[in-house]
Design an enzyme around this catalytic site. Sequence first.
Site, PDB file in Angstrom:
ATOM      1  CD  GLU A 463      25.282  48.745  53.879  1.00 33.16           C
ATOM      2  OE1 GLU A 463      24.247  49.047  53.173  1.00 33.16           O
ATOM      3  OE2 GLU A 463      26.142  48.547  53.383  1.00 33.16           O
ATOM      4  CG  ASP A 571      36.893  50.294  49.455  1.00 33.24           C
ATOM      5  OD1 ASP A 571      36.241  51.248  50.258  1.00 33.24           O
ATOM      6  OD2 ASP A 571      36.373  49.596  48.550  1.00 33.24           O
TER       7      ASP A 571
HETATM    8  O1  9MR Z   1      31.130  44.679  46.940  1.00 36.00           O
HETATM    9  C1  9MR Z   1      30.022  44.087  46.869  1.00 36.00           C
HETATM   10  C2  9MR Z   1      29.164  44.221  45.362  1.00 36.00           C
HETATM   11  O2  9MR Z   1      30.234  43.197  44.653  1.00 36.00           O
HETATM   12  C3  9MR Z   1      27.866  43.494  45.375  1.00 36.00           C
HETATM   13  O3  9MR Z   1      27.584  43.774  44.298  1.00 36.00           O
HETATM   14  C4  9MR Z   1      27.076  44.370  46.321  1.00 36.00           C
HETATM   15  C5  9MR Z   1      25.672  43.989  46.531  1.00 36.00           C
HETATM   16  O4  9MR Z   1      25.537  42.602  47.081  1.00 36.00           O
HETATM   17  O5  9MR Z   1      27.522  44.281  47.453  1.00 36.00           O
HETATM   18  C6  9MR Z   1      28.802  44.825  47.634  1.00 36.00           C
HETATM   19  O6  9MR Z   1      29.298  44.894  49.055  1.00 36.00           O
HETATM   20  C7  9MR Z   1      28.867  45.374  50.047  1.00 36.00           C
HETATM   21  C8  9MR Z   1      28.587  44.930  51.288  1.00 36.00           C
HETATM   22  O7  9MR Z   1      28.149  43.672  51.298  1.00 36.00           O
HETATM   23  C9  9MR Z   1      28.183  45.655  52.276  1.00 36.00           C
HETATM   24  N1  9MR Z   1      28.685  47.012  52.683  1.00 36.00           N
HETATM   25  C10 9MR Z   1      28.715  47.714  51.264  1.00 36.00           C
HETATM   26  C11 9MR Z   1      29.377  47.027  49.949  1.00 36.00           C
HETATM   27  C12 9MR Z   1      29.797  47.773  48.775  1.00 36.00           C
HETATM   28  O8  9MR Z   1      28.497  48.085  48.330  1.00 36.00           O
END
Ligand code: 9MR
Length: 643
Positions: A463, A571
Amino acid sequence: MSLLRTSAARSLRLPALITGILFGVLSGCSSSDDNDDPGVDIPGDSGDPGTTVVLEPLPNPPLTEAPSADDEPVPFDSVFHTVTDYALVRDTGPRIEDDIVADLTEADYAAGLPEAVITVPAGVDPAINGAPYFEGLSNVRVEAGQLVDIRYVPRDPEGELPGMFPQGLPDGATFDDNFDGTKSLRWQTYQADLGVTAFTVVAVDPANSEYRSSQTVLIAVDPPSDPASVPNIAPSILPIARYTVRAGDPVSIFIIGTDRNGTVPSIELLDPPANAFLTPDERTPEWQILQAVPETAGTITFDVLTRDADDPALTGLDQIILDVLEPAEFERSGDRLKTIAAGSGIEFGSAISPVFYMQADGGVYESIAGSEFGVMTPESSMKWIAINPLPGRFEFADMDNLVSFARANAMKVRGHPLVWHRSLPDWVEETAVEDREVHMREYITRVMTRYSDDVDYWDVINEPVADEGGLRDSLWLEAMGEQYMDIAFAQARELDPTAILVLNEYDIGFAGPKFDALLSLLDRLRAREVPVDAVGFQLHVSSNFDQFDELASNMAAIAERGLDIHVTELDVAIVDDDSDQIQADIYRGIVETCLAQSRCKVLQSWGFTDRYSFRTGQTPLYLDRDYAVKPAYQALQESLGGN
Ligand code: 9MR
């Protein structure tokens, strides 16, 4: 400390990170969780991209201690879990709580009511339409045991009535409608609440719901002058959802007692079934783990009694409910997704939840994941905050266990994420700008050294692009400019010459400034010979997604640059009361778009059951909370097979 030789590289001077910090801290959410940073313009975007970086050796001794024998997980065999075909490990020592919210102090309180943070959307002129605000607020001081009661009176300069909503609530508080346009925070405080707490309410402009004023009030809770004046209320447990489990699977459920006065209640099972018992958690002994093997289909209710630490006669009663189904109920017809996808020349997989093997429904979770997926991403277990929560302290067990799970099921692993602006422990957020490059390289080195043998794909940079174009303002960008990416990729390549190195990004499945910024970033990286192999399209989309042509042309633009495409986090959140069938059609359309692009090699969803989704409320996955197939599952089977 900078270890780069970049004499010819352009040096970028970037504005300090200011956005979101005040709001993030005061509203109780970590600034690192802010996904709305404004982009940073790169001067001379189309000009000289700079030179290739050359990595100097890392400092010896390192900036923070490397993993040592003390960090090695130990065998984990004393409690039930759902795993049968490989050995689990656990970390040692007490659990580390990372305090992601900066502690507020008396000095913050004394500074007075924080200024409102106003968000002005494009097209709004505050001189014509004034921002909404609250009347008559000030910071509040109480003694523990007293009730906080703050009335929020929203106003709008144009005389309309603004809406409002709270951002999180203190533990045990309510935000009540007074049915006269005002609302009230009501919070019974206890000893555990001592200190300064921030509470934020957002006022919404009546004419434009994106035009908002976030007002924080600081609440100081002092020690009670008479401790006996604080009421002692019955303890309870943190809520436990109702789970659907498979008959015959071992079930583990963590039970955490809670008492608003800060003491720790004891926990008992009332009349437990024959094969159910409690075991204290090895790392946090005040937590209990309920262990049971439900053998027959039906509903089981466990009665959990909590007993007050100060007054044993004061008890709370909670229930844990399990719906037990026969194994056949979880079977899915047709072939498994990974097998169907392999027939079409791509790999199919999913993100995997942390510690799934200690969840009530871990058995069924594992057998579905193990059979459906050829590649997995740790959803959270490899994040910096999970792996290296304190300088020199490493917690590898959760990731080690996921690697064992992947090996046992012949799954590939995507390492995720090496460099991200979120899910960082406080200590990293607080590092000096001049040290960050070394911290980043040390972290990459430690993670890759441990896991390279098992990891095929690395999301090296996650990101990096801002939503409105330009680069995301992050602590990495602040420290190294755009070259943090060059350094991270070079470091990753040095450590693993054969892995596929990925730049992963969200909201790039449609046209717009963000995708344009990504392309120009990739062109600069390529011009500097940065070893990027693939672009990860996260694809967290919604059921109103219809830009399949744009997705196809974005993928084509990546492919034209000689890069592979991985769909990394697919998703489809259901919005606007859309049906499960509409969701299925979108899954189908995305698979078709990937299959039509020969460079699209891997397709992974971000979880598979709505129970474990970061947007569970929008049911974005293809199995429901109880593992029943949704239309999207069949759509995946058909479309992955080219039908
Ligand atoms: O799905 C993940 C969530 O459970 C965590 O709390 C969050 C913070 O670490 O990250 C989410 O996953 C993210 C991924 O690592 C990067 N792209 C966006 C995803 C959704 O926020």
